[in-house]
Design an enzyme around this catalytic site. Structure first.
Site, PDB file in Angstrom:
ATOM      1  N   TRP A 119       0.841  -1.192   0.000  1.00  0.00           N
ATOM      2  CA  TRP A 119       0.000   0.000   0.000  1.00  0.00           C
ATOM      3  C   TRP A 119       0.871   1.235   0.000  1.00  0.00           C
ATOM      4  O   TRP A 119       1.805   1.337   0.807  1.00  0.00           O
ATOM      5  CB  TRP A 119      -0.905   0.007   1.237  1.00  0.00           C
ATOM      6  CG  TRP A 119      -1.843  -1.141   1.209  1.00  0.00           C
ATOM      7  CD1 TRP A 119      -2.928  -1.290   0.390  1.00  0.00           C
ATOM      8  CD2 TRP A 119      -1.778  -2.311   2.023  1.00  0.00           C
ATOM      9  NE1 TRP A 119      -3.538  -2.492   0.648  1.00  0.00           N
ATOM     10  CE2 TRP A 119      -2.866  -3.135   1.638  1.00  0.00           C
ATOM     11  CE3 TRP A 119      -0.922  -2.752   3.030  1.00  0.00           C
ATOM     12  CZ2 TRP A 119      -3.117  -4.364   2.222  1.00  0.00           C
ATOM     13  CZ3 TRP A 119      -1.169  -3.971   3.617  1.00  0.00           C
ATOM     14  CH2 TRP A 119      -2.252  -4.771   3.203  1.00  0.00           C
ATOM     15  N   HIS A 130      -6.329   0.801   4.967  1.00  0.00           N
ATOM     16  CA  HIS A 130      -7.453  -0.133   4.863  1.00  0.00           C
ATOM     17  C   HIS A 130      -8.194  -0.141   6.205  1.00  0.00           C
ATOM     18  O   HIS A 130      -7.732   0.491   7.167  1.00  0.00           O
ATOM     19  CB  HIS A 130      -6.987  -1.547   4.472  1.00  0.00           C
ATOM     20  CG  HIS A 130      -5.859  -2.096   5.313  1.00  0.00           C
ATOM     21  ND1 HIS A 130      -5.329  -3.347   5.123  1.00  0.00           N
ATOM     22  CD2 HIS A 130      -5.152  -1.579   6.360  1.00  0.00           C
ATOM     23  CE1 HIS A 130      -4.363  -3.566   5.994  1.00  0.00           C
ATOM     24  NE2 HIS A 130      -4.242  -2.511   6.759  1.00  0.00           N
ATOM     25  N   ARG A 146      -4.825   6.171   0.275  1.00  0.00           N
ATOM     26  CA  ARG A 146      -3.598   5.619  -0.305  1.00  0.00           C
ATOM     27  C   ARG A 146      -2.966   6.643  -1.234  1.00  0.00           C
ATOM     28  O   ARG A 146      -3.680   7.346  -1.951  1.00  0.00           O
ATOM     29  CB  ARG A 146      -3.908   4.334  -1.097  1.00  0.00           C
ATOM     30  CG  ARG A 146      -4.374   3.222  -0.184  1.00  0.00           C
ATOM     31  CD  ARG A 146      -4.659   1.941  -0.921  1.00  0.00           C
ATOM     32  NE  ARG A 146      -5.301   1.001  -0.003  1.00  0.00           N
ATOM     33  CZ  ARG A 146      -5.674  -0.224  -0.325  1.00  0.00           C
ATOM     34  NH1 ARG A 146      -5.459  -0.689  -1.538  1.00  0.00           N
ATOM     35  NH2 ARG A 146      -6.262  -1.004   0.569  1.00  0.00           N
ATOM     36  N   GLN A 180     -13.952   1.451   2.570  1.00  0.00           N
ATOM     37  CA  GLN A 180     -13.983  -0.013   2.650  1.00  0.00           C
ATOM     38  C   GLN A 180     -14.979  -0.423   3.712  1.00  0.00           C
ATOM     39  O   GLN A 180     -15.381   0.379   4.563  1.00  0.00           O
ATOM     40  CB  GLN A 180     -12.607  -0.559   3.030  1.00  0.00           C
ATOM     41  CG  GLN A 180     -11.581  -0.478   1.913  1.00  0.00           C
ATOM     42  CD  GLN A 180     -10.293  -1.214   2.256  1.00  0.00           C
ATOM     43  OE1 GLN A 180     -10.005  -1.480   3.413  1.00  0.00           O
ATOM     44  NE2 GLN A 180      -9.517  -1.533   1.232  1.00  0.00           N
ATOM     45  N   VAL A 227      -4.078 -12.992   6.667  1.00  0.00           N
ATOM     46  CA  VAL A 227      -4.997 -14.131   6.527  1.00  0.00           C
ATOM     47  C   VAL A 227      -4.237 -15.330   5.951  1.00  0.00           C
ATOM     48  O   VAL A 227      -3.252 -15.173   5.236  1.00  0.00           O
ATOM     49  CB  VAL A 227      -6.202 -13.801   5.607  1.00  0.00           C
ATOM     50  CG1 VAL A 227      -7.197 -12.903   6.326  1.00  0.00           C
ATOM     51  CG2 VAL A 227      -5.761 -13.195   4.294  1.00  0.00           C
ATOM     52  N   ALA A 239     -12.006 -13.005   7.923  1.00  0.00           N
ATOM     53  CA  ALA A 239     -12.068 -11.547   7.740  1.00  0.00           C
ATOM     54  C   ALA A 239     -12.220 -11.261   6.255  1.00  0.00           C
ATOM     55  O   ALA A 239     -11.828 -12.081   5.411  1.00  0.00           O
ATOM     56  CB  ALA A 239     -10.798 -10.891   8.271  1.00  0.00           C
TER      57      ALA A 239
HETATM   58  C1  FA5 Z   1      -7.234  -4.709   1.445  1.00  0.00           C
HETATM   59  O1  FA5 Z   1      -7.267  -3.488   1.668  1.00  0.00           O
HETATM   60  C2  FA5 Z   1      -7.368  -5.704   2.541  1.00  0.00           C
HETATM   61  N1  FA5 Z   1      -7.334  -5.016   3.806  1.00  0.00           N
HETATM   62  C3  FA5 Z   1      -8.652  -6.506   2.370  1.00  0.00           C
HETATM   63  C4  FA5 Z   1      -8.727  -7.687   3.275  1.00  0.00           C
HETATM   64  C5  FA5 Z   1      -9.392  -7.575   4.476  1.00  0.00           C
HETATM   65  C6  FA5 Z   1      -8.143  -8.894   2.912  1.00  0.00           C
HETATM   66  C7  FA5 Z   1      -9.477  -8.678   5.332  1.00  0.00           C
HETATM   67  C8  FA5 Z   1      -8.232 -10.008   3.754  1.00  0.00           C
HETATM   68  C9  FA5 Z   1      -8.883  -9.883   4.941  1.00  0.00           C
HETATM   69  P1  FA5 Z   1      -7.140  -4.429  -1.157  1.00  0.00           P
HETATM   70  O2  FA5 Z   1      -5.974  -3.510  -1.159  1.00  0.00           O
HETATM   71  O3  FA5 Z   1      -7.226  -5.428  -2.245  1.00  0.00           O
HETATM   72  O4  FA5 Z   1      -7.221  -5.229   0.203  1.00  0.00           O
HETATM   73  O5  FA5 Z   1      -8.456  -3.559  -1.153  1.00  0.00           O
HETATM   74  C10 FA5 Z   1      -9.729  -4.125  -0.958  1.00  0.00           C
HETATM   75  C11 FA5 Z   1     -10.743  -3.537  -1.933  1.00  0.00           C
HETATM   76  O6  FA5 Z   1     -10.731  -2.116  -1.854  1.00  0.00           O
HETATM   77  C12 FA5 Z   1     -10.444  -3.832  -3.392  1.00  0.00           C
HETATM   78  O7  FA5 Z   1     -10.966  -5.061  -3.773  1.00  0.00           O
HETATM   79  C13 FA5 Z   1     -11.156  -2.724  -4.083  1.00  0.00           C
HETATM   80  O8  FA5 Z   1     -12.540  -3.004  -4.201  1.00  0.00           O
HETATM   81  C14 FA5 Z   1     -11.012  -1.568  -3.143  1.00  0.00           C
HETATM   82  N2  FA5 Z   1      -9.900  -0.687  -3.544  1.00  0.00           N
HETATM   83  C15 FA5 Z   1      -8.572  -0.932  -3.408  1.00  0.00           C
HETATM   84  N3  FA5 Z   1      -7.871   0.114  -3.862  1.00  0.00           N
HETATM   85  C16 FA5 Z   1      -8.752   1.040  -4.301  1.00  0.00           C
HETATM   86  C17 FA5 Z   1      -8.641   2.346  -4.861  1.00  0.00           C
HETATM   87  N4  FA5 Z   1      -7.473   2.931  -5.047  1.00  0.00           N
HETATM   88  N5  FA5 Z   1      -9.786   3.026  -5.187  1.00  0.00           N
HETATM   89  C18 FA5 Z   1     -10.983   2.444  -4.968  1.00  0.00           C
HETATM   90  N6  FA5 Z   1     -11.147   1.231  -4.431  1.00  0.00           N
HETATM   91  C19 FA5 Z   1     -10.052   0.504  -4.101  1.00  0.00           C
END
Ligand code: FA5
Length: 353
Positions: A162, A179, A205, A219, A262, A316
């Site tokens: 991230w 997140h 981010r 989220q 996880v 989770a």
């Molecule tokens: C996470 O942030 C993990 N914390 C999710 C998680 C939680 C995994 C618990 C396991 C257990 P990720 O970076 O993939 O994962 O982001 C999760 C979701 O946020 C993505 O699938 C997407 O739908 C959304 N997302 C990620 N980055 C962006 C962005 N820059 N703009 C909009 N939506 C985003």
């Protein structure tokens, strides 16, 4: 200057002049002036009455009666004229101020609930039915909760996954949370199992923006910890979510993915409701729409908050809220949500409060 009248003949003159002048009076101001001229203390009739004493004694009673009769006549004429003028004046003002009561009223501009807030409410309601409580956490986080307790130590390359907005790094690392997962540890630290919470909120981010990436977005985290929680529970909960949101026909897909907190980790998707999984523009012809990341809570995370990983297991997940709205409402660009364009927001007027 009017000559001071002294005889009956003068009364006739006064009468003729007064009645003719009254005919020409067209407004209340002119009527007042007329009254002063003919009936007032300095008016013509009063002057005549004052002159009575200079008439021969025999003529005085008749002249006095005639003068009083004329005063009554002129007073009555004045009142009639004044009433007429007042009525005409009222009518004129009513006509000027007229409002058209048949025109439809102007509707006040009502605000609408933002589509992201609406989606968060909808998700909270769905999860409440499955026994999850909605809780909230800080957007400004410490490195300990955002990373360390999630099994991402400072020297671990996963910390770079991230692009973090760092608020302070001197004494203690303070970041804008990348997140909602830090709330996993915060919640578990505060309570004993069973745990069942969802955590909606903003995350940040340091990312280049494009149609599917924002630097600030929302989220919704989910966490369940208890004895005997398995991957089947995770699957059941997410399948129910997909069906509640997108309809009873929906299927979900899990694929292996890596998140340090996880094990095993997955990304999960729902088959596209628009093309029924056949492939279309919205699902980029894959038939699937990505919803987020998920998995079984890593034993190190459980240990970190003092839970016994031999006794407890948990799952989770983290959903991108904007993406859920995009899928459901067919929004093509994530930047629209924080873009403050009323033309975009007004399309969600059905979410009126
Ligand atoms: C996470 O942030 C993990 N914390 C999710 C998680 C939680 C995994 C618990 C396991 C257990 P990720 O970076 O993939 O994962 O982001 C999760 C979701 O946020 C993505 O699938 C997407 O739908 C959304 N997302 C990620 N980055 C962006 C962005 N820059 N703009 C909009 N939506 C985003």
């Amino acid at each position: 200057m009017t000559a001071v009248p002294t005889t009956d003949a003068n009364l006739d003159e006064i009468r003729g002049g007064a009645l003719a002048a009254l005919e020409n009076v067209t407004n209340p101001t002119e009527a007042d002036a007329w009254e002063r001229t003919y009936l007032g203390a300095k008016g013509e009739l009063t002057a005549f009455l004052r002159r009575l004493g200079s008439l021969p004694a025999d003529d005085r009673p008749a002249a006095g009666r005639a003068a009083n009769a004329l005063k009554q006549e002129l007073t009555a004429a004045y009142e009639t004229r004044s009433q007429h003028l007042a009525a005409a004046d009222l009518e004129r003002r009513l006509a000027e101020d007229a409002i058209d009561i048949t025109l439809p009223g102007r509707e006040p501009a009502l605000g609408v609930v933002h589509p992201v807030s609406r989606m968060i409410e909808e998700l909270s309601d769905i999860f409440a039915l499955m026994g999850f409580q909605t809780v909230f956490g800080p957007e400004v986080e410490t490195g300990r909760y955002n990373f360390d307790l999630l099994n991402i130590p400072s020297d671990h390359p996963a910390r770079d996954v991230w692009d973090t907005i760092i608020v302070e790094s001197d004494r203690e690392e303070i970041v804008l949370r990348t997140h909602t997962s830090p709330m996993q540890a915060r919640t578990m630290e505060q309570t004993e199992p069973p745990v069942r919470v969802v955590v909606p909120g903003r995350v940040y981010r340091y990312e280049a923006q494009d149609a599917s990436h924002e630097w600030m977005f929302h989220q919704l985290e989910g966490l369940a910890v208890d004895t005997n929680i398995t991957m089947a529970d995770l699957k059941g909960v997410l399948r129910e979510l997909a069906r509640q949101l997108f309809g009873p026909e929906r299927r979900i897909r899990f694929r292996c993915d890596f998140f340090p907190f996880v094990e095993p980790g997955v990304d999960f998707a729902v088959d596209c409701a628009i093309c029924n999984g056949q492939g279309c523009r919205v699902c980029k012809h894959s038939g699937w729409l990505e919803m987020g990341g998920a998995g079984m809570v890593h034993p190190k995370v459980l240990q970190g908050v003092g839970y016994d990983p031999k006794r407890y297991t948990g799952f989770a997940f983290g959903l991108g809220v904007e993406r859920m709205v995009m899928m459901k409402e067919g929004v093509g660009d994530v930047r629209a949500f924080a873009g403050n364009d009323l033309r975009f927001l007004r399309q969600f007027a059905r979410f009126a409060v």
